[in-house]
Design an enzyme around this catalytic site. Structure first.
Site, PDB file in Angstrom:
ATOM      1  N   SER A   9       0.846  -1.201   0.000  1.00 51.54           N
ATOM      2  CA  SER A   9       0.000   0.000   0.000  1.00 51.54           C
ATOM      3  C   SER A   9       0.881   1.251   0.000  1.00 51.54           C
ATOM      4  CB  SER A   9      -0.887   0.030   1.243  1.00 51.54           C
ATOM      5  OG  SER A   9      -1.372   1.350   1.435  1.00 51.54           O
ATOM      6  N   HIS A  34      -1.132  -1.154  -4.294  1.00 49.12           N
ATOM      7  CA  HIS A  34      -2.401  -0.898  -3.605  1.00 49.12           C
ATOM      8  C   HIS A  34      -2.510   0.601  -3.337  1.00 49.12           C
ATOM      9  CE1 HIS A  34      -5.898  -2.094  -1.202  1.00 49.12           C
ATOM     10  NE2 HIS A  34      -5.500  -1.220  -0.283  1.00 49.12           N
ATOM     11  N   ASP A  36      -4.575   3.494  -1.731  1.00 48.14           N
ATOM     12  CA  ASP A  36      -5.627   3.759  -0.734  1.00 48.14           C
ATOM     13  C   ASP A  36      -6.219   5.139  -0.947  1.00 48.14           C
ATOM     14  OD1 ASP A  36      -3.914   1.792   1.659  1.00 48.14           O
ATOM     15  OD2 ASP A  36      -5.941   1.454   0.888  1.00 48.14           O
ATOM     16  N   MET A  38      -8.772   7.892  -0.111  1.00 44.68           N
ATOM     17  CA  MET A  38      -9.597   8.252   1.041  1.00 44.68           C
ATOM     18  C   MET A  38     -10.091   9.689   0.878  1.00 44.68           C
ATOM     19  SD  MET A  38      -7.317   6.753   4.180  1.00 44.68           S
ATOM     20  CE  MET A  38      -6.520   5.144   4.091  1.00 44.68           C
ATOM     21  N   HIS A  67      -8.316   1.064  -3.891  1.00 40.31           N
ATOM     22  CA  HIS A  67      -9.243   0.789  -2.790  1.00 40.31           C
ATOM     23  C   HIS A  67      -9.970   2.091  -2.487  1.00 40.31           C
ATOM     24  CE1 HIS A  67      -9.550  -0.308   1.781  1.00 40.31           C
ATOM     25  NE2 HIS A  67     -10.734  -0.165   1.225  1.00 40.31           N
ATOM     26  N   MET A  69     -12.073   4.277  -0.504  1.00 41.89           N
ATOM     27  CA  MET A  69     -12.709   4.549   0.790  1.00 41.89           C
ATOM     28  C   MET A  69     -13.357   5.928   0.665  1.00 41.89           C
ATOM     29  SD  MET A  69      -9.651   2.942   3.085  1.00 41.89           S
ATOM     30  CE  MET A  69      -8.476   3.067   1.720  1.00 41.89           C
ATOM     31  N   MET A 139     -11.234  -6.273   5.056  1.00 41.87           N
ATOM     32  CA  MET A 139     -10.426  -5.381   5.882  1.00 41.87           C
ATOM     33  C   MET A 139     -10.102  -6.083   7.198  1.00 41.87           C
ATOM     34  SD  MET A 139      -9.869  -2.736   4.134  1.00 41.87           S
ATOM     35  CE  MET A 139      -9.081  -1.771   5.430  1.00 41.87           C
ATOM     36  N   ASP A 178      -6.412  -6.833   3.983  1.00 44.62           N
ATOM     37  CA  ASP A 178      -5.823  -5.497   4.001  1.00 44.62           C
ATOM     38  C   ASP A 178      -5.802  -4.915   5.408  1.00 44.62           C
ATOM     39  OD1 ASP A 178      -6.854  -2.452   2.229  1.00 44.62           O
ATOM     40  OD2 ASP A 178      -5.172  -2.889   3.558  1.00 44.62           O
TER      41      ASP A 178
END
Ligand code: DX5
Ligand code: ZN
Length: 219
Positions: A9, A34, A36, A38, A67, A69, A139, A178
């Site tokens: 990540s 990966h 992330d 957000m 991913h 979020m 998760m 993850d």
């Protein structure tokens, strides 16, 4: 036999040099990058959006595993598709009953579609979208931060999901886990049935990224 894939990540990477960070992951043997994403609403942290994915795209040939979020992920899909994302994961907790439709929308862009559930969401809640998903992301920490401790109850969720996928005729389903994964607990995660391993801190804090990635993969 499922291939074990390591997805470091970039949340744990150097945001000021994200291109070089991503290039070094490929040079050191990672399988996925990966990303992330957000938005500061679905989770308190703000990281980056599709612009960052667009800018790191030329630095690696590895699949960009995004991913999301974020609130209303279905509104963001075109941006990530245009930016060069290869996998997009969306949270059941945000999509709720429209997750199957969102997974189909992702696949319509020619991208792998992945459904994510948080630690507090029972694994049974994701069973009825297995048919639509290319991957399921479980998760093993509460989303929003790197460097947290692995939640041990995740192991039984992984096992239940893998058993369900086998029984549903999807033994090859990618199950990504993850959060909080280290060289100490990765063997348990893999033997429970996961085959795609996200690791931020474990990889970026390592003195030897290549060796750590190999050990995470069980080599
Ligand atoms: C948390 C992110 C995870 C996290 C993993 O919301 O989804 O990918 O960055 O980082 P580590 O491996 O440090 O727990
Ligand atoms: Zn993540």
């Amino acid at each position: 036999m499922l291939q074990i894939k390591i997805a470091p990540s970039v949340l744990a990477g150097d945001f000021a040099r994200m291109g070089e960070t991503v290039r070094s992951l490929e040079e050191n043997g990672a399988d996925y990058v990966h990303c992330d994403v957000m938005d500061g609403n679905f989770v308190p942290t703000i990281t980056f959006g599709d612009q960052m994915v667009r800018h790191i795209r030329p630095y690696t040939s590895l699949p960009l595993d995004c991913h999301l979020m974020v609130l209303q992920p279905e509104m963001r899909l075109e941006g990530f598709a245009r930016a060069g994302a290869d996998v997009v994961s969306v949270h059941l907790e945000e999509c709720r009953e429209s997750i199957a439709r969102t997974l189909r929308l992702i696949k319509n862009y020619g991208i792998k579609a992945s459904a994510v559930i948080n630690p507090d969401t029972p694994v049974e809640k994701i069973f009825d979208v297995i048919g639509e998903a290319d991957m399921v992301l479980l998760m093993s920490v509460h989303p929003g931060w790197g460097g947290q401790k692995f939640i041990p109850e995740s192991l039984s969720k992984i096992e239940k999901l893998r058993n369900f996928c086998v029984a549903a005729g999807r033994p090859e389903m990618d199950i990504e886990v993850d959060g909080g994964i280290t060289e100490e607990n990765v063997k348990d995660v893999i033997s429970a049935g996961a085959n795609v391993i996200v690791a931020g801190s474990a990889v970026f804090r390592s003195a030897d990224m290549r060796a750590t990635i190999r050990r995470l993969r069980g080599e």
